[in-house]
Enzyme design. Structure first.
Site, PDB file in Angstrom:
ATOM      1  N   HIS A 149       1.415   0.768 -12.958  1.00  0.00           N
ATOM      2  CA  HIS A 149       1.696  -0.127 -13.652  1.00  0.00           C
ATOM      3  C   HIS A 149       3.362  -0.060 -13.669  1.00  0.00           C
ATOM      4  CE1 HIS A 149       2.482  -3.671 -15.482  1.00  0.00           C
ATOM      5  NE2 HIS A 149       3.268  -3.639 -15.951  1.00  0.00           N
TER       6      HIS A 149
ATOM      7  N   ASN B 291      -4.818   2.846 -13.143  1.00  0.00           N
ATOM      8  CA  ASN B 291      -4.234   1.524 -12.250  1.00  0.00           C
ATOM      9  C   ASN B 291      -2.870   2.852 -12.767  1.00  0.00           C
ATOM     10  OD1 ASN B 291      -3.314  -0.709 -11.071  1.00  0.00           O
ATOM     11  ND2 ASN B 291      -2.923  -1.437 -13.702  1.00  0.00           N
TER      12      ASN B 291
ATOM     13  N   ARG C  65      -5.733  -7.702  -9.099  1.00  0.00           N
ATOM     14  CA  ARG C  65      -6.394  -9.056  -9.235  1.00  0.00           C
ATOM     15  C   ARG C  65      -7.492  -8.338 -10.600  1.00  0.00           C
ATOM     16  NH1 ARG C  65     -10.046 -13.264  -6.722  1.00  0.00           N
ATOM     17  NH2 ARG C  65     -11.688 -12.614  -7.683  1.00  0.00           N
TER      18      ARG C  65
ATOM     19  N   GLY D 128       0.677  -1.225  -0.406  1.00  0.00           N
ATOM     20  CA  GLY D 128       0.178   0.012   0.074  1.00  0.00           C
ATOM     21  C   GLY D 128       0.631   1.280   0.101  1.00  0.00           C
ATOM     22  N   SER D 129       2.281   1.687  -1.030  1.00  0.00           N
ATOM     23  CA  SER D 129       2.711   2.133  -0.380  1.00  0.00           C
ATOM     24  C   SER D 129       2.201   3.467  -1.180  1.00  0.00           C
ATOM     25  CB  SER D 129       4.261   2.215  -0.511  1.00  0.00           C
ATOM     26  OG  SER D 129       4.097   1.933  -1.603  1.00  0.00           O
ATOM     27  N   ASN D 130       1.750   2.943  -2.379  1.00  0.00           N
ATOM     28  CA  ASN D 130       0.727   4.158  -3.262  1.00  0.00           C
ATOM     29  C   ASN D 130      -0.413   4.310  -2.548  1.00  0.00           C
ATOM     30  OD1 ASN D 130       1.681   4.362  -6.310  1.00  0.00           O
ATOM     31  ND2 ASN D 130       2.510   2.232  -6.026  1.00  0.00           N
TER      32      ASN D 130
ATOM     33  N   GLU E 253     -11.409  -3.175 -20.951  1.00  0.00           N
ATOM     34  CA  GLU E 253     -11.237  -4.619 -20.595  1.00  0.00           C
ATOM     35  C   GLU E 253      -9.776  -5.498 -20.830  1.00  0.00           C
ATOM     36  OE1 GLU E 253     -14.608  -6.396 -22.256  1.00  0.00           O
ATOM     37  OE2 GLU E 253     -15.496  -3.858 -21.045  1.00  0.00           O
TER      38      GLU E 253
ATOM     39  N   LEU F 253     -10.214  -7.701 -12.508  1.00  0.00           N
ATOM     40  CA  LEU F 253     -11.367  -6.784 -12.794  1.00  0.00           C
ATOM     41  C   LEU F 253     -12.469  -7.494 -13.724  1.00  0.00           C
ATOM     42  CD1 LEU F 253     -10.460  -3.497 -11.229  1.00  0.00           C
ATOM     43  CD2 LEU F 253     -11.545  -4.964 -10.586  1.00  0.00           C
TER      44      LEU F 253
ATOM     45  N   ASP G 274      -3.586  -4.381 -18.651  1.00  0.00           N
ATOM     46  CA  ASP G 274      -2.676  -3.135 -18.685  1.00  0.00           C
ATOM     47  C   ASP G 274      -2.480  -2.346 -19.509  1.00  0.00           C
ATOM     48  OD1 ASP G 274      -1.843  -3.745 -15.881  1.00  0.00           O
ATOM     49  OD2 ASP G 274      -0.210  -5.381 -16.771  1.00  0.00           O
TER      50      ASP G 274
HETATM   51  C1  GRF Z   1       3.477  -1.215  -7.464  1.00  0.00           C
HETATM   52  O1  GRF Z   1       4.535  -1.320  -8.228  1.00  0.00           O
HETATM   53  C2  GRF Z   1       2.451  -1.437  -8.471  1.00  0.00           C
HETATM   54  O2  GRF Z   1       3.197  -0.250  -9.691  1.00  0.00           O
HETATM   55  C3  GRF Z   1       2.482  -1.680  -9.218  1.00  0.00           C
HETATM   56  O3  GRF Z   1       2.220  -3.197  -7.742  1.00  0.00           O
HETATM   57  C4  GRF Z   1       3.269  -2.495  -6.477  1.00  0.00           C
HETATM   58  C5  GRF Z   1       2.223  -2.295  -5.658  1.00  0.00           C
HETATM   59  O4  GRF Z   1       3.488  -1.473  -4.263  1.00  0.00           O
HETATM   60  N1  GRF Z   1       0.994  -2.477  -9.288  1.00  0.00           N
HETATM   61  P1  GRF Z   1       2.647  -0.614  -3.071  1.00  0.00           P
HETATM   62  O5  GRF Z   1       1.098  -1.740  -2.794  1.00  0.00           O
HETATM   63  O6  GRF Z   1       1.731   0.394  -3.751  1.00  0.00           O
HETATM   64  O7  GRF Z   1       3.454  -0.742  -2.573  1.00  0.00           O
END
Ligand code: GRF
Length: 199
Positions: free
Chosen positions: A108, A106, A90, A12-14, A141, A92, A144
């Site tokens: 990536h 999203n 996951r 969950g760092s983002n 759909e 969707l 990425d």
């Molecule tokens: C990130 O590298 C994001 O790009 C990818 O999964 C990772 C999630 O990291 N989809 P965090 O849980 O946000 O720390």
């Protein structure tokens, strides 16, 4: 104020970076709910400690359509305007995506369309690219694959390991995700085919 629904599966760092920008006022939005499909997601604790609505909706063993209906119901319950996938591991269903047309983002860890799917940093090193990065895109759909909002480039160093490269990419992820959310909630863009044009 637009309401964000953040979906996580792990660290969950983002999410934390977004929450920091919301708290400081740099991102004029509200986090309506943080939902994890895994009970052990560290980000859930972070959400609780920040006093946010944190919901655990375990997906294990559930049929995709059934799960996605519950997920959509939870997001609607919190009146979410924009769904932000932040390490949500996951796929969707088409039904879910239709519920939130052009309202799902999203992040990536590669310069899409290079290296979609799992282990993008590993794929980049294995391929030997000199530059990789990260991408914030609308979710459609296909995996990425939706229209790209913002990308950031990250050079690959000769001595990079998956860990060092991932760490440098992550710094950029934390920067561009909030920036992209800001543009989208302000409606300062239009989608022209595959292109997201800032207005
Ligand atoms: C990130 O590298 C994001 O790009 C990818 O999964 C990772 C999630 O990291 N989809 P965090 O849980 O946000 O720390």
């Amino acid at each position: 104020m637009k309401r964000l629904g953040i979906l996580i599966s792990g660290r969950g760092s983002n999410f934390e970076a977004i929450a920091g920008n919301v708290a400081s006022g740099a991102l004029p939005a509200e986090i309506a709910v943080v939902i994890s499909n895994r009970t052990d997601a560290r980000g859930l604790e972070t959400a609780l400690s920040r006093g946010l609505n944190a919901v655990c909706l375990p997906s294990k063993g559930l049929d995709r359509e059934v799960y996605d209906r519950r997920l959509a119901a939870e997001l609607h319950k919190h009146d979410v305007d924009l769904v932000c996938l932040a390490g949500f591991m996951r796929l969707l269903s088409a039904g879910f995506i239709r519920e939130f047309p052009e309202r799902i983002l999203n992040i990536h860890p590669s310069l899409l369309p290079a290296f979609p799917g799992l282990d993008a940093q590993h794929q980049a090193l294995a391929h030997g690219v000199k530059i990789t990065g990260c991408t914030v895109h609308f979710v459609d759909e296909d995996l990425d694959a939706g229209p790209i909002v913002i990308q950031a480039a990250v050079p690959v160093r000769d001595d990079d390991t998956e860990e060092t490269l991932s760490e440098r990419i992550l710094k950029q992820e934390h920067r561009i995700y909030s920036e992209a959310i800001g543009i989208v909630i302000a409606g300062k863009y239009r989608i022209d085919g595959r292109r997201v044009i800032f207005t």
